[in-house]
Design a protein around this motif. Structure first.
Motif, PDB file in Angstrom:
ATOM      1  N   LEU A  13       0.830  -1.208   0.000  1.00 28.44           N
ATOM      2  CA  LEU A  13       0.000   0.000   0.000  1.00 28.44           C
ATOM      3  C   LEU A  13       0.861   1.254   0.000  1.00 28.44           C
ATOM      4  O   LEU A  13       0.524   2.251  -0.649  1.00 28.44           O
ATOM      5  CB  LEU A  13      -0.940   0.007   1.201  1.00 28.44           C
ATOM      6  CG  LEU A  13      -2.190  -0.854   1.061  1.00 28.44           C
ATOM      7  CD1 LEU A  13      -2.954  -0.901   2.377  1.00 28.44           C
ATOM      8  CD2 LEU A  13      -3.074  -0.351  -0.054  1.00 28.44           C
ATOM      9  N   LEU A  52      -7.590   6.920  -4.988  1.00 27.03           N
ATOM     10  CA  LEU A  52      -7.554   5.611  -4.325  1.00 27.03           C
ATOM     11  C   LEU A  52      -8.592   4.655  -4.914  1.00 27.03           C
ATOM     12  O   LEU A  52      -8.328   3.466  -5.076  1.00 27.03           O
ATOM     13  CB  LEU A  52      -7.782   5.769  -2.818  1.00 27.03           C
ATOM     14  CG  LEU A  52      -6.583   6.275  -2.027  1.00 27.03           C
ATOM     15  CD1 LEU A  52      -6.998   6.639  -0.608  1.00 27.03           C
ATOM     16  CD2 LEU A  52      -5.485   5.225  -2.004  1.00 27.03           C
ATOM     17  N   ARG A  53      -9.756   5.180  -5.247  1.00 30.98           N
ATOM     18  CA  ARG A  53     -10.785   4.323  -5.866  1.00 30.98           C
ATOM     19  C   ARG A  53     -10.324   3.808  -7.223  1.00 30.98           C
ATOM     20  O   ARG A  53     -10.531   2.642  -7.568  1.00 30.98           O
ATOM     21  CB  ARG A  53     -12.094   5.092  -6.000  1.00 30.98           C
ATOM     22  CG  ARG A  53     -12.827   5.227  -4.693  1.00 30.98           C
ATOM     23  CD  ARG A  53     -14.221   5.794  -4.883  1.00 30.98           C
ATOM     24  NE  ARG A  53     -14.893   5.833  -3.595  1.00 30.98           N
ATOM     25  CZ  ARG A  53     -15.506   6.889  -3.102  1.00 30.98           C
ATOM     26  NH1 ARG A  53     -15.562   8.006  -3.798  1.00 30.98           N
ATOM     27  NH2 ARG A  53     -16.089   6.837  -1.923  1.00 30.98           N
ATOM     28  N   LYS A  56      -7.705   1.158  -6.597  1.00 28.43           N
ATOM     29  CA  LYS A  56      -8.340  -0.074  -6.117  1.00 28.43           C
ATOM     30  C   LYS A  56      -8.967  -0.833  -7.283  1.00 28.43           C
ATOM     31  O   LYS A  56      -8.807  -2.046  -7.422  1.00 28.43           O
ATOM     32  CB  LYS A  56      -9.406   0.254  -5.070  1.00 28.43           C
ATOM     33  CG  LYS A  56     -10.149  -0.958  -4.565  1.00 28.43           C
ATOM     34  CD  LYS A  56     -11.258  -0.548  -3.605  1.00 28.43           C
ATOM     35  CE  LYS A  56     -12.101  -1.755  -3.244  1.00 28.43           C
ATOM     36  NZ  LYS A  56     -13.328  -1.395  -2.562  1.00 28.43           N
ATOM     37  N   SER A  57      -9.659  -0.116  -8.137  1.00 29.16           N
ATOM     38  CA  SER A  57     -10.287  -0.727  -9.300  1.00 29.16           C
ATOM     39  C   SER A  57      -9.237  -1.352 -10.224  1.00 29.16           C
ATOM     40  O   SER A  57      -9.416  -2.464 -10.720  1.00 29.16           O
ATOM     41  CB  SER A  57     -11.109   0.323 -10.045  1.00 29.16           C
ATOM     42  OG  SER A  57     -11.619  -0.193 -11.234  1.00 29.16           O
ATOM     43  N   LEU A  59      -6.212  -2.396  -9.375  1.00 29.45           N
ATOM     44  CA  LEU A  59      -5.645  -3.574  -8.708  1.00 29.45           C
ATOM     45  C   LEU A  59      -6.585  -4.776  -8.822  1.00 29.45           C
ATOM     46  O   LEU A  59      -6.136  -5.897  -9.092  1.00 29.45           O
ATOM     47  CB  LEU A  59      -5.388  -3.282  -7.231  1.00 29.45           C
ATOM     48  CG  LEU A  59      -4.104  -2.577  -6.890  1.00 29.45           C
ATOM     49  CD1 LEU A  59      -4.070  -2.214  -5.407  1.00 29.45           C
ATOM     50  CD2 LEU A  59      -2.907  -3.437  -7.227  1.00 29.45           C
ATOM     51  N   GLU A  60      -7.866  -4.556  -8.603  1.00 31.44           N
ATOM     52  CA  GLU A  60      -8.836  -5.650  -8.714  1.00 31.44           C
ATOM     53  C   GLU A  60      -8.852  -6.222 -10.122  1.00 31.44           C
ATOM     54  O   GLU A  60      -8.873  -7.438 -10.304  1.00 31.44           O
ATOM     55  CB  GLU A  60     -10.237  -5.163  -8.326  1.00 31.44           C
ATOM     56  CG  GLU A  60     -10.413  -4.964  -6.843  1.00 31.44           C
ATOM     57  CD  GLU A  60     -11.781  -4.401  -6.484  1.00 31.44           C
ATOM     58  OE1 GLU A  60     -12.520  -3.941  -7.385  1.00 31.44           O
ATOM     59  OE2 GLU A  60     -12.101  -4.406  -5.284  1.00 31.44           O
TER      60      GLU A  60
END
Length: 116
Positions: A13, A52-53, A56-57, A59-60
């Motif tokens: 992170l 960050l969103r 995150k998207s 990374l997913e």
């Protein structure tokens, strides 16, 4: 299966947040201890949350793509995984009749070995 250690997650992170900060021109302070603490200027809170969103998207999506490739292509590293076009040509020639017309029953047998 054990999940990654908290230290590994914190380190990952930290790398991700450094990249987000650099690529988006954002400014925040991150403590690289568990639990992770982040200090964000109030005027940048929305931008940081959006960044960050997006991260995150991303990374997913990458993790899901990797899982898919592992599940679908377990033998991708084997030499027989990719058959050269010349071999396919030989196979189709062997299934066609003397007049070059492929017999439906031969094509049916051929398609039986295909998983698509």
């Amino acid at each position: 299966m054990k999940p990654p250690s908290q230290a590994a997650i914190t380190k990952a992170l930290g790398i991700l947040l450094d990249s987000i900060q650099e690529e988006n021109g954002l400014s925040f302070t991150l403590s690289c201890t568990y639990p992770l603490n982040i200090i964000i200027p109030l005027d940048q809170r929305g931008s940081n949350v959006d960044a960050l969103r997006v991260a995150k998207s991303s990374l997913e999506k990458e993790a899901n793509d990797l899982i898919f490739r592992i599940q679908v292509r377990p033998n991708a590293a084997t030499p027989t995984y990719r058959i050269p076009p010349e071999v396919f040509e030989m196979i189709f020639k062997m299934t066609s009749g003397s007049d070059g017309d492929t017999k439906p029953q031969n094509l049916q047998k051929l398609m039986g070995v295909c998983r698509h």
